[in-house]
Design an enzyme around this catalytic site. Structure first.
Site, PDB file in Angstrom:
ATOM      1  N   LYS A 143       0.887  -1.278   0.304  1.00  9.43           N
ATOM      2  CA  LYS A 143      -0.250  -0.155  -0.101  1.00  9.43           C
ATOM      3  C   LYS A 143       0.553   1.336   0.072  1.00  9.43           C
ATOM      4  O   LYS A 143       0.236   2.158  -0.290  1.00  9.43           O
ATOM      5  CB  LYS A 143      -1.313  -0.116   0.974  1.00  9.43           C
ATOM      6  CG  LYS A 143      -2.242  -0.810   1.440  1.00  9.43           C
ATOM      7  CD  LYS A 143      -3.010  -0.684   1.969  1.00  9.43           C
ATOM      8  CE  LYS A 143      -3.895  -1.258   2.659  1.00  9.43           C
ATOM      9  NZ  LYS A 143      -5.717  -1.703   2.749  1.00  9.43           N
ATOM     10  N   ASP A 171      -9.786   3.184   2.445  1.00  8.65           N
ATOM     11  CA  ASP A 171     -10.598   2.705   3.458  1.00  8.65           C
ATOM     12  C   ASP A 171     -10.479   3.294   4.654  1.00  8.65           C
ATOM     13  O   ASP A 171     -11.695   2.433   5.315  1.00  8.65           O
ATOM     14  CB  ASP A 171      -8.327   1.328   3.659  1.00  8.65           C
ATOM     15  CG  ASP A 171      -8.110   0.390   3.345  1.00  8.65           C
ATOM     16  OD1 ASP A 171      -8.458  -0.085   3.526  1.00  8.65           O
ATOM     17  OD2 ASP A 171      -6.653   0.291   3.219  1.00  8.65           O
TER      18      ASP A 171
HETATM   19  P1  NAP Z   1      -0.479  -3.658  10.156  1.00 11.66           P
HETATM   20  O1  NAP Z   1      -0.109  -2.282   9.392  1.00 11.66           O
HETATM   21  O2  NAP Z   1       0.145  -4.463  10.484  1.00 11.66           O
HETATM   22  O3  NAP Z   1      -0.953  -3.247  11.482  1.00 11.66           O
HETATM   23  C1  NAP Z   1      -1.797  -3.668  13.242  1.00 11.66           C
HETATM   24  C2  NAP Z   1      -1.647  -2.864  14.673  1.00 11.66           C
HETATM   25  O4  NAP Z   1      -2.483  -4.044  14.870  1.00 11.66           O
HETATM   26  C3  NAP Z   1      -0.680  -2.311  14.689  1.00 11.66           C
HETATM   27  O5  NAP Z   1      -1.093  -1.363  15.105  1.00 11.66           O
HETATM   28  C4  NAP Z   1      -0.008  -3.076  15.915  1.00 11.66           C
HETATM   29  O6  NAP Z   1       0.751  -2.734  16.296  1.00 11.66           O
HETATM   30  C5  NAP Z   1      -1.603  -3.676  16.127  1.00 11.66           C
HETATM   31  N1  NAP Z   1      -0.932  -5.183  17.056  1.00 11.66           N
HETATM   32  C6  NAP Z   1      -0.782  -6.522  16.006  1.00 11.66           C
HETATM   33  N2  NAP Z   1      -0.535  -7.095  17.324  1.00 11.66           N
HETATM   34  C7  NAP Z   1      -1.104  -6.240  18.610  1.00 11.66           C
HETATM   35  C8  NAP Z   1      -0.809  -7.256  20.704  1.00 11.66           C
HETATM   36  N3  NAP Z   1      -0.543  -7.773  20.145  1.00 11.66           N
HETATM   37  N4  NAP Z   1      -1.139  -6.110  20.685  1.00 11.66           N
HETATM   38  C9  NAP Z   1      -1.556  -5.020  20.633  1.00 11.66           C
HETATM   39  N5  NAP Z   1      -1.685  -4.214  19.092  1.00 11.66           N
HETATM   40  C10 NAP Z   1      -1.265  -5.486  17.715  1.00 11.66           C
HETATM   41  O7  NAP Z   1      -2.011  -4.264   9.664  1.00 11.66           O
HETATM   42  P2  NAP Z   1      -3.491  -3.487   9.199  1.00 11.66           P
HETATM   43  O8  NAP Z   1      -3.628  -3.270   7.426  1.00 11.66           O
HETATM   44  O9  NAP Z   1      -3.743  -1.939   9.837  1.00 11.66           O
HETATM   45  O10 NAP Z   1      -4.822  -4.386   9.822  1.00 11.66           O
HETATM   46  C11 NAP Z   1      -5.335  -4.258  10.781  1.00 11.66           C
HETATM   47  C12 NAP Z   1      -5.605  -5.481  10.822  1.00 11.66           C
HETATM   48  O11 NAP Z   1      -7.457  -5.136  10.160  1.00 11.66           O
HETATM   49  C13 NAP Z   1      -5.522  -6.570   9.870  1.00 11.66           C
HETATM   50  O12 NAP Z   1      -6.812  -7.559  10.722  1.00 11.66           O
HETATM   51  C14 NAP Z   1      -6.963  -6.749   8.496  1.00 11.66           C
HETATM   52  O13 NAP Z   1      -6.761  -7.632   8.369  1.00 11.66           O
HETATM   53  C15 NAP Z   1      -8.128  -5.764   9.524  1.00 11.66           C
HETATM   54  N6  NAP Z   1      -8.025  -5.006   7.538  1.00 11.66           N
HETATM   55  C16 NAP Z   1      -9.600  -5.210   8.388  1.00 11.66           C
HETATM   56  C17 NAP Z   1     -10.364  -4.462   6.893  1.00 11.66           C
HETATM   57  C18 NAP Z   1     -11.458  -4.552   6.027  1.00 11.66           C
HETATM   58  O14 NAP Z   1     -11.409  -4.064   5.313  1.00 11.66           O
HETATM   59  N7  NAP Z   1     -11.863  -5.162   7.831  1.00 11.66           N
HETATM   60  C19 NAP Z   1      -9.559  -3.693   5.958  1.00 11.66           C
HETATM   61  C20 NAP Z   1      -8.268  -3.480   6.841  1.00 11.66           C
HETATM   62  C21 NAP Z   1      -7.689  -4.594   7.697  1.00 11.66           C
HETATM   63  P3  NAP Z   1       1.658  -2.075  16.609  1.00 11.66           P
HETATM   64  O15 NAP Z   1       2.569  -0.660  16.078  1.00 11.66           O
HETATM   65  O16 NAP Z   1       1.813  -1.607  18.250  1.00 11.66           O
HETATM   66  O17 NAP Z   1       2.529  -3.444  15.714  1.00 11.66           O
END
Ligand code: NAP
Length: 273
Positions: free
Chosen positions: A69, A105
């Site tokens: 992205k 998003d």
């Molecule tokens: P990302 O950029 O990898 O970010 C992950 C986030 O989760 C970060 O804020 C991370 O914190 C946090 N995190 C992970 N493990 C954690 C834990 N054990 N305790 C506390 N915080 C934790 O991923 P992303 O693209 O933002 O996606 C996040 C989620 O949203 C995924 O599950 C994805 O499938 C979902 N998603 C859904 C949609 C939809 O349309 N519904 C769209 C996009 C994404 P740190 O910064 O501290 O690592």
């Protein structure tokens, strides 16, 4: 399909379980558009070549997912002001050879929420400042008061330039800001594929709107706890549907049937897509 069929695609790694192909192909069929939507698995080191391929083959539009992205921006001709602000593109239009990047998003999450509740003037607590958390916070801050808590606090604090309060995801902050908030959004990956939640159920109360952007499973532990506590809940599939609807609108100008998109996405989820 014939010689005129346009090709759209999602690129990412992994991408084989994406629900975007079923949603967009159902829409192309419904609106009688001669187009097909496929998934291309692209490794990070292949991204530049993949975009050259998009240009050479005249691929009409793209969705972009993890991990491309941000990196894709350097290979595009233009990006929208929103994409520029948050350094993220999830939709590309090929306009006569010019590749233009957008992000849907944030708008997808906002429209999903607006289906169920009033966003304007509300207080929103977002957990997570990863790619999705950042995009949602940036969009909602145009309409609401937004606080973002993140495990790595620096990433949340970096959002302060958008008028967003960012802090560490501690139990003390969580308790304080949940009480303050009208809307709580889990934008972390916690709950994905596992029955776990960052929010102790005692902190949830009737009247709070709770959205989880995780959609596998569709009913996460957070949403189950929230339902039991009498909260209004919004699942992550609604965000997926609305971000896809925004992409479809950018490509075709059509406001698509989101009920159809949700129906086929749910079917896809059930089949383990
Ligand atoms: P990302 O950029 O990898 O970010 C992950 C986030 O989760 C970060 O804020 C991370 O914190 C946090 N995190 C992970 N493990 C954690 C834990 N054990 N305790 C506390 N915080 C934790 O991923 P992303 O693209 O933002 O996606 C996040 C989620 O949203 C995924 O599950 C994805 O499938 C979902 N998603 C859904 C949609 C939809 O349309 N519904 C769209 C996009 C994404 P740190 O910064 O501290 O690592």
């Amino acid at each position: 399909m014939n010689g005129e069929t346009k090709v759209y695609a999602v690129i990412g790694k992994p991408v084989r379980h994406s629900l975007s192909p079923v949603m967009h192909n159902a829409l192309f069929k419904k609106y009688g558009i001669n187009a097909v939507y496929v998934a291309f698995e692209v490794f990070p080191e292949q991204l530049r070549d993949a975009i050259l391929g998009v240009r050479a083959l005249g691929i009409a539009g793209l969705n972009v997912t993890m991990p491309h992205k941000e990196k894709i921006i350097e290979y595009l001709d233009k990006v929208s002001p929103d994409s520029k602000a948050i350094s993220s593109v999830n939709t590309v239009i090929n306009s006569n050879g010019e590749l233009i990047g957008y992000t849907t998003d944030g708008t997808g999450a906002r429209k999903a929420l607006e289906r169920f509740t009033n966003v304007e003037g509300s207080r929103v607590l977002i957990l997570g400042a990863g790619g999705a958390g950042k995009a949602i916070a940036y969009e909602l801050a145009k309409y609401s008061d937004v606080v973002v808590l993140n495990r790595t606090p620096e990433k949340a604090r970096a959002l302060e330039k958008f008028g967003i309060k960012g802090d560490a995801l501690t139990m003390e902050n969580l308790s304080y800001y949940i009480e303050w908030a009208d809307i709580l959004i889990n934008a972390t990956s916690v709950g994905m594929g596992k029955y776990e939640s960052l929010v102790p159920k005692e902190l949830l109360r009737e009247g709070l709107v709770v959205m989880d952007i995780v959609y596998k499973p569709i009913k996460t532990k957070l949403l189950k706890d929230a339902e039991k506590a009498g909260c209004l809940t919004v699942d992550g599939l609604w965000m997926l549907v609305y971000q896809g609807a925004e992409s479809f609108k950018l490509w075709t100008g059509i406001h698509p049937d989101v009920e159809l998109m949700r129906r086929v996405a749910l079917e896809g989820l059930r089949k383990g897509k």
